[in-house]
Design an enzyme around this catalytic site. Structure first.
Site, PDB file in Angstrom:
ATOM      1  N   GLU A   1     -17.811 -27.672  10.037  1.00  0.00           N
ATOM      2  CA  GLU A   1     -19.250 -27.838   9.872  1.00  0.00           C
ATOM      3  C   GLU A   1     -19.612 -28.819   8.755  1.00  0.00           C
ATOM      4  OE1 GLU A   1     -21.337 -24.126   9.467  1.00  0.00           O
ATOM      5  OE2 GLU A   1     -20.611 -23.387  11.402  1.00  0.00           O
TER       6      GLU A   1
ATOM      7  N   ASP B   1     -16.859 -19.163  15.094  1.00  0.00           N
ATOM      8  CA  ASP B   1     -16.869 -18.161  14.025  1.00  0.00           C
ATOM      9  C   ASP B   1     -18.072 -17.231  14.188  1.00  0.00           C
ATOM     10  OD1 ASP B   1     -18.789 -19.975  13.256  1.00  0.00           O
ATOM     11  OD2 ASP B   1     -17.977 -20.321  11.247  1.00  0.00           O
ATOM     12  N   SER B   2     -18.905 -17.499  15.222  1.00  0.00           N
ATOM     13  CA  SER B   2     -19.945 -16.538  15.603  1.00  0.00           C
ATOM     14  C   SER B   2     -19.311 -15.224  16.049  1.00  0.00           C
ATOM     15  CB  SER B   2     -20.832 -17.111  16.721  1.00  0.00           C
ATOM     16  OG  SER B   2     -20.035 -17.606  17.781  1.00  0.00           O
TER      17      SER B   2
ATOM     18  N   GLU C   1     -26.998 -28.745  16.156  1.00  0.00           N
ATOM     19  CA  GLU C   1     -27.640 -27.429  16.310  1.00  0.00           C
ATOM     20  C   GLU C   1     -29.035 -27.417  15.686  1.00  0.00           C
ATOM     21  OE1 GLU C   1     -25.215 -24.035  15.278  1.00  0.00           O
ATOM     22  OE2 GLU C   1     -26.918 -22.654  15.419  1.00  0.00           O
TER      23      GLU C   1
ATOM     24  N   LYS D   1     -12.973 -27.189  15.063  1.00  0.00           N
ATOM     25  CA  LYS D   1     -14.339 -27.610  14.726  1.00  0.00           C
ATOM     26  C   LYS D   1     -14.594 -27.273  13.262  1.00  0.00           C
ATOM     27  CE  LYS D   1     -18.254 -25.441  16.404  1.00  0.00           C
ATOM     28  NZ  LYS D   1     -18.931 -24.998  15.174  1.00  0.00           N
TER      29      LYS D   1
ATOM     30  N   ASP E   1     -13.234 -22.716  15.683  1.00  0.00           N
ATOM     31  CA  ASP E   1     -13.894 -22.985  14.403  1.00  0.00           C
ATOM     32  C   ASP E   1     -12.931 -22.758  13.253  1.00  0.00           C
ATOM     33  OD1 ASP E   1     -16.558 -23.874  14.418  1.00  0.00           O
ATOM     34  OD2 ASP E   1     -17.262 -21.915  15.119  1.00  0.00           O
TER      35      ASP E   1
END
Ligand code: KIV
Length: 306
Positions: A126, A55-56, A193, A124, A94
Site C-alpha cells: 500500500e 489483509d481484509s 481505492e 501487493k 497483501d
C-alpha cells in the site's frame, strides 16, 4: 469487449502478460478476495482473472477491527489454503502492515516468504513514498508487485479515517503521484481505492500498468470487491462502493436456526441420517450383552488416581 462467461476448465493460468493484453483489448478484468479453500474453489469454478488474499482477512475472517494487526504467519496460512483451491487465476497476496515498510531487505524477505512458502504469484503493498522504493526492490528480486493508492486501509488513521481520497486537487495530485511513481517502478497493476471517478479518469491516462478500481468508478482496467461484502457474509456498515449480490449470512442463519430447532424438537436426525445394522447381527449383540460381563473382561493397564 465481451461479457460472455469464461469457462475456467479451458483456460490456461492467467499471467501478467495476459492482464496487459486484456487492458490493451479493453476487456474488463475481474478480481476478488478469498481467504479459504472452499471460497477459492467457487471462484476457480466461476473463473476470475485475479484472486487477492487481502489483509481484509483481518476484519472478514479473523475478527480484528482493522487490517493493522494481521501478521505474516496468518497471511501465510490463509494464502496456502487459497492456493490449494485455485490454479487458473493469478494469486496476489497483501504484504501485511509492518512486513515491508522498514527496509527494502525486510520487504524482499517478506515477499519471498509469501512466494516460497505460501505459493502466491505476486504481492501487493500500500501507498506511495517509501513504498515505491520497496516495490522497486521486490520487483528487482524477481517478484511481481501490485500497488495500492487512494484509500490505503493500513494507514487510514493518517489519511483521516476510512474515507474517500482525492476529492480536492491537492489530495488528488498526491494520489496521482503515488500511482505514477508505482507505475514507473514497474508495478504490473495498481489498485485505486475510494477516489472520485473523474479524478481516476485523469490518473489512468498517465499509467501503463493495469488499474483495478474499488470505489473508483468504471474507468479502470478492472474491478475488485471483498468476497465477504459482495456475497453478504459481512454485515453492518458497508462502503458506498459495495454492491451486494447475495445474502449468504442470511442463508447461513436460516440453516443454523433450522438445525437448532430440529435438534430441540427431535426431528433431526431422521431415518435417512441413521446407519442400519443387519437384524441377525443385532440379535448376536443382544445375546452377548445378556451373557457377558463386559467390565470384568476389560483389562485396565493403568493405576487409578489416588
Ligand atoms: O485487503 C483487501 O481486501 C484489499 C482490497 C480491498 C483491494 O486490499
Amino acid at each position: 469487449m465481451s461479457s460472455a462467461k469464461r469457462s475456467p476448465q479451458d483456460q490456461p493460468p492467467v499471467t501478467i502478460n495476459r492482464l496487459a493484453e486484456m487492458k490493451a483489448n479493453g476487456e474488463k478484468i475481474a478480481m476478488i478476495t478469498a481467504y479459504d479453500f472452499p471460497s477459492a474453489g467457487v471462484i476457480e469454478e466461476v473463473g476470475v482473472e485475479i484472486v487477492l488474499v487481502g489483509d481484509s482477512a483481518a476484519n472478514c475472517v479473523l475478527g480484528y477491527d482493522s487490517t493493522v494487526p494481521v501478521g505474516m504467519d496468518e497471511m501465510t496460512i490463509l494464502t496456502k489454503a487459497v492456493r490449494r483451491g485455485i490454479s487458473t487465476p493469478l494469486l496476489v497476496v497483501d504484504l501485511p502492515f509492518g512486513s515491508y515498510e522498514a527496509s527494502n531487505e525486510l520487504a524482499i524477505t517478506s515477499a519471498q516468504r509469501l512466494v516460497k512458502e505460501a505459493g502466491c504469484d505476486a504481492v501487493k503493498l500500500e501507498g506511495g513514498g517509501a513504498s515505491v522504493d520497496r516495490a522497486s526492490a521486490i520487483i528487482g528480486a524477481g517478484i511481481p508487485v501490485m500497488g495500492h493508492v487512494g484509500l490505503t486501509p493500513q494507514t487510514a488513521t493518517a489519511l483521516g479515517g476510512m474515507k474517500a481520497q482525492g476529492r480536492t486537487a491537492d489530495q488528488a495530485i498526491k494520489v496521482a503521484e503515488d500511482a505514477i511513481t508505482l507505475d514507473h517502478a514497474g508495478c504490473f497493476a495498481i489498485v485505486i481505492e475510494a477516489v472520485p471517478q473523474a479524478v481516476v479518469e485523469m490518473i489512468v491516462e498517465k499509467i501503463d500498468a493495469v488499474t483495478i478500481g474499488i470505489g473508483a468508478g468504471n474507468v479502470t482496467s478492472g474491478q475488485v470487491l471483498v468476497l465477504h461484502d459482495l456475497v453478504g457474509i459481512n454485515d453492518g456498515h458497508m462502503a458506498k462502493f459495495v454492491k451486494r449480490y447475495a445474502d449468504v449470512r442470511g442463508e447461513m442463519k436460516r440453516g443454523v436456526e433450522s438445525y437448532v430447532d430440529e435438534v430441540r424438537s427431535g426431528a433431526f436426525p431422521a431415518a435417512e441420517h441413521v446407519y442400519s445394522v443387519e437384524p441377525a447381527e443385532l440379535e448376536r449383540l443382544r445375546q452377548r450383552l445378556d451373557r457377558e460381563d463386559l467390565e470384568s473382561n476389560y483389562s485396565w493397564d493403568w493405576e487409578p488416581l489416588a
